[in-house]
Design an enzyme around this catalytic site. Structure first.
Site, PDB file in Angstrom:
ATOM      1  N   ASP A  16     -25.002 -14.743  45.602  1.00  0.00           N
ATOM      2  CA  ASP A  16     -24.168 -15.656  44.816  1.00  0.00           C
ATOM      3  C   ASP A  16     -24.067 -15.144  43.387  1.00  0.00           C
ATOM      4  OD1 ASP A  16     -23.769 -17.458  46.926  1.00  0.00           O
ATOM      5  OD2 ASP A  16     -25.637 -18.499  46.487  1.00  0.00           O
ATOM      6  N   ASP A  31     -17.909 -18.978  49.554  1.00  0.00           N
ATOM      7  CA  ASP A  31     -18.071 -20.421  49.377  1.00  0.00           C
ATOM      8  C   ASP A  31     -16.782 -21.050  48.864  1.00  0.00           C
ATOM      9  OD1 ASP A  31     -20.756 -20.159  50.097  1.00  0.00           O
ATOM     10  OD2 ASP A  31     -21.413 -19.941  48.017  1.00  0.00           O
TER      11      ASP A  31
END
Length: 211
Positions: free
Chosen positions: A146, A180
């Protein structure tokens, strides 16, 4: 030449996966764990890894999560293949399904392969692709990369509020990735514009007569 809905779904999935993986590999090989780069006051790149679901949430054992993701993607691909020829399935609806599928698949790639093809050094060293000593985890047990962080605003709760009084609240705290984002955008657009498809009220007049 007009592209069929199946080809559109394939191209959306391919584009999302390529963009997602290019960003992740670049961050993983140029940032050390926890390193951040401030672009603006409300947008930063922060390199973190997680074992869980979207936005760094944790839920169950790692191997279970990876298998669950794989089964979910298989189910989504089956749905796209099944509905792409239906009259009621608009291009927009197929794109939403493709975005969700691509996002899930993008994170699956991390889980399945990243533990094998990358090492995972401590700060202040960056990861190496295909290291001589092997990767940091077995197949199916890699960590999801991430990097997007949007601390848009913060405030302190009033002291009189129970449980949270006097505490600082920051929006938006989770660090996430491009995959995401694809899942989130696909789901939001589907709920806003294609909720009738989800409820089953989507048959064309011809299909309604047949049923």
């Amino acid at each position: 030449m007009k592209l069929g809905k199946g080809w559109i779904a394939f191209l959306v999935i391919l584009a999302v996966i390529i963009i997602d993986q290019v960003i992740k590999i670049w961050v993983k090989t140029h940032f050390y764990i926890g390193e951040d780069f401030r672009i603006t006051d409300w947008f930063q790149l922060v390199f973190v890894q997680n074992n869980g679901m979207a936005f760094g949430m944790e839920m169950g054992p790692k191997l279970f999560l990876t298998i669950f993701r794989i089964l979910a993607v298989i189910a989504l691909i089956w749905v796209i293949c099944r509905v792409r020829k239906r009259d009621w399935a608009s291009v927009g609806f197929i794109v939403c399904l493709a975005l969700i599928t691509a996002g899930a698949l993008g994170n699956i790639i991390d889980c399945v392969f990243y533990g094998v093809i990358f090492n995972d050094p401590a700060p202040y060293n960056v990861a190496v692709m295909f290291p001589e000593g092997g990767g940091y985890a077995p197949l199916l047990q890699g960590k999801v990369v991430d990097m997007f962080y949007f601390p848009l605003f913060s405030f302190y709760w009033p002291d009189w509020m129970p449980f949270v009084g006097g505490q600082n609240f920051l929006f938006f705290q989770p660090v996430f990735n491009f995959a995401d984002s694809a899942i989130t955008v696909g789901m939001i657009l589907m709920i806003i514009f294609y909720s009738r498809h989800l409820s089953g009220d989507h048959h064309s007049p011809k299909e309604a007569e047949e049923n």
